[in-house]
Design a protein around this motif. Structure first.
Motif: not given
Length: 211
Positions: A10, A54, A56, A65
């Motif tokens: 990521v 989400r 990361a 991620s």
């Protein structure tokens, strides 16, 4: 196989913010300290909750991620992370006394220090027990993590919280309508300490259930 290999890279996601020009900031309105304290108290009182979103994570030159689902009931938590690209996942569950990590090579592992367990197993520095408070926009237990320093901004809500060597920046909050009858909660935040960075985007908040 290390858990760190289960997440897709990521680097672009983590560097995106640096590529966007920053608009001229409007003058900051004075903070209503009474309203800020009242909102803090409402968020702190929310001890049973769930979020989906989400995450990361980066630690120096390595990053990854995935999706995150977090259930919290008091001190008890169950956190599931998955990487759609690799179809790998793991689950962290526990309470204030320790945690258990499932989905790793060699079978489940348990430890009293859940943060150390994550570092040793995945290579990531994620302050799980303090993050349970920070993700709601409030300081963690001062007796365990030290006093929190909070800077407030628009809407009398935190824009930055500093505690236990970590700096948490709140870049977006729920819209008032999305909160319903509950407190307005963070929608985007980034926690940093040294090279460690945890970025969280909350797609949905909900009521908690027994982890």
């Amino acid at each position: 196989m290390k858990v760190r290999a289960w997440f897709a890279p990521v680097a672009a996601m983590l560097l995106l913010a640096g590529c966007v020009s920053q608009p001229t900031r409007a003058p900051v309105a004075p903070i209503d300290q009474a309203q800020a304290r009242a909102q803090d108290e409402r968020r702190a009182a929310l001890t049973d909750w769930a979020l989906a979103g989400r995450i990361a994570v980066s630690n120096g030159k390595q990053g990854g991620s995935g999706r995150i689902d977090w259930q919290q009931t008091g001190d008890r938590y169950a956190i599931s992370l998955s990487a759609p690209v690799t179809r790998q996942s793991w689950r962290l569950s526990g309470d204030a006394t320790g945690g258990r990590l499932d989905g790793i090579e060699g079978g489940p592992r348990e430890a009293a220090d859940v943060e150390a367990l994550l570092r040793e197993t995945t290579g990531w520095n994620i302050p799980v027990r303090a993050l349970a408070d920070w993700v709601r926009g409030v300081g963690a237990d001062a007796g365990r993590f030290g006093k929190a320093q909070v800077v407030y901004g628009a809407g009398n809500r935190p824009v930055r919280l500093v505690q236990a060597g970590w700096t948490i920046d709140y870049t977006q909050w729920q819209a008032d309508a999305d909160a319903g009858t509950g407190p307005v909660l963070p929608a985007r935040l980034t926690a940093r300490r040294g090279e460690a960075k945890v970025r969280l985007i909350v797609d949905a908040w909900g009521p908690g259930s027994t982890p």
